[in-house]
Design a protein around this motif. Structure first.
Motif, PDB file in Angstrom:
ATOM      1  N   ARG A   1       2.091  10.520   0.743  1.00  0.00           N
ATOM      2  CA  ARG A   1       2.096   9.062   0.588  1.00  0.00           C
ATOM      3  C   ARG A   1       1.947   8.758  -0.896  1.00  0.00           C
ATOM      4  N   TYR A   2       2.760   7.844  -1.372  1.00  0.00           N
ATOM      5  CA  TYR A   2       2.764   7.502  -2.790  1.00  0.00           C
ATOM      6  C   TYR A   2       2.096   6.152  -3.001  1.00  0.00           C
ATOM      7  N   GLN A   3       1.379   6.059  -4.113  1.00  0.00           N
ATOM      8  CA  GLN A   3       0.697   4.808  -4.460  1.00  0.00           C
ATOM      9  C   GLN A   3       0.845   4.586  -5.968  1.00  0.00           C
TER      10      GLN A   3
ATOM     11  N   GLY B   1       0.808  -1.216   0.000  1.00  0.00           N
ATOM     12  CA  GLY B   1       0.000   0.000   0.000  1.00  0.00           C
ATOM     13  C   GLY B   1       0.842   1.266   0.000  1.00  0.00           C
ATOM     14  N   ALA B   2       0.155   2.394   0.040  1.00  0.00           N
ATOM     15  CA  ALA B   2       0.803   3.704  -0.051  1.00  0.00           C
ATOM     16  C   ALA B   2       1.825   3.895   1.067  1.00  0.00           C
ATOM     17  N   MET B   3       2.941   4.547   0.714  1.00  0.00           N
ATOM     18  CA  MET B   3       4.019   4.797   1.673  1.00  0.00           C
ATOM     19  C   MET B   3       4.652   6.146   1.392  1.00  0.00           C
ATOM     20  N   THR B   4       5.320   6.659   2.412  1.00  0.00           N
ATOM     21  CA  THR B   4       6.099   7.877   2.254  1.00  0.00           C
ATOM     22  C   THR B   4       7.480   7.518   1.720  1.00  0.00           C
ATOM     23  N   VAL B   5       8.194   8.528   1.269  1.00  0.00           N
ATOM     24  CA  VAL B   5       9.570   8.318   0.806  1.00  0.00           C
ATOM     25  C   VAL B   5      10.421   7.753   1.945  1.00  0.00           C
TER      26      VAL B   5
ATOM     27  N   ASP C   1      -0.891  12.868   3.221  1.00  0.00           N
ATOM     28  CA  ASP C   1      -1.191  11.906   4.275  1.00  0.00           C
ATOM     29  C   ASP C   1      -2.343  12.460   5.111  1.00  0.00           C
ATOM     30  N   PRO C   2      -3.436  11.708   5.250  1.00  0.00           N
ATOM     31  CA  PRO C   2      -4.590  12.219   5.996  1.00  0.00           C
ATOM     32  C   PRO C   2      -4.306  12.439   7.487  1.00  0.00           C
TER      33      PRO C   2
END
Length: 141
Positions: A90-92, A46-50, A82-83
């Protein structure tokens, strides 16, 4: 060396060789292997930060930032605020990325099916199928 030690070394070697053959059967096209690795994390986890991606790959955040920026330029990932922390992105994977990955997996599956069908006898194919749950259990442990 015990039989189990020999079997473990042989299994590790075979696994590495099979992984290389599968990679060769469907090269990443214009993507680099680090880019492919990042996409794999985003698709699986799933979505993650750098920062999260950098930790997974054990590279500097700046290096991962460059990899993510290149994927974004290629239309493979998209960022969203990011909520929980509006300072983070966050990248997806994009739909185009998911389609590319599906096509790549299909190529590798086709290569493996063809190899099993042409290189193994029907009895050997059944033996291989019977071993899959055991290999899965090892992989999941």
């Amino acid at each position: 060396m015990s039989d189990l030690n020999s079997a473990a070394a042989l299994l590790r070697s075979i696994n590495g060789k099979l992984a290389r053959r599968l990679r060769e059967s469907a090269p990443p096209g214009d993507l680099t292997w680090p880019q492919v690795s990042v996409l794999g994390y985003l698709v699986r986890d799933g979505a993650m930060t750098v920062t999260e991606l950098a930790a997974r790959e054990a590279v500097r955040t700046q290096s991962m930032g460059a990899t993510v920026a290149s994927l974004q330029a290629l239309g493979m990932v998209q960022g969203a605020v990011d909520p929980l922390d509006g300072r983070k992105t966050r990248y997806q994977p994009t739909d185009a990325c998911l389609a590319l990955i599906a096509a790549n997996r299909a190529q590798r599956d086709d290569w493996l099916v063809e190899s099993i069908a042409t290189q193994l006898t029907p009895h050997e194919q059944q033996t291989l199928l019977a071993a899959i749950p055991l290999l899965q259990r090892l992989a999941d442990h």
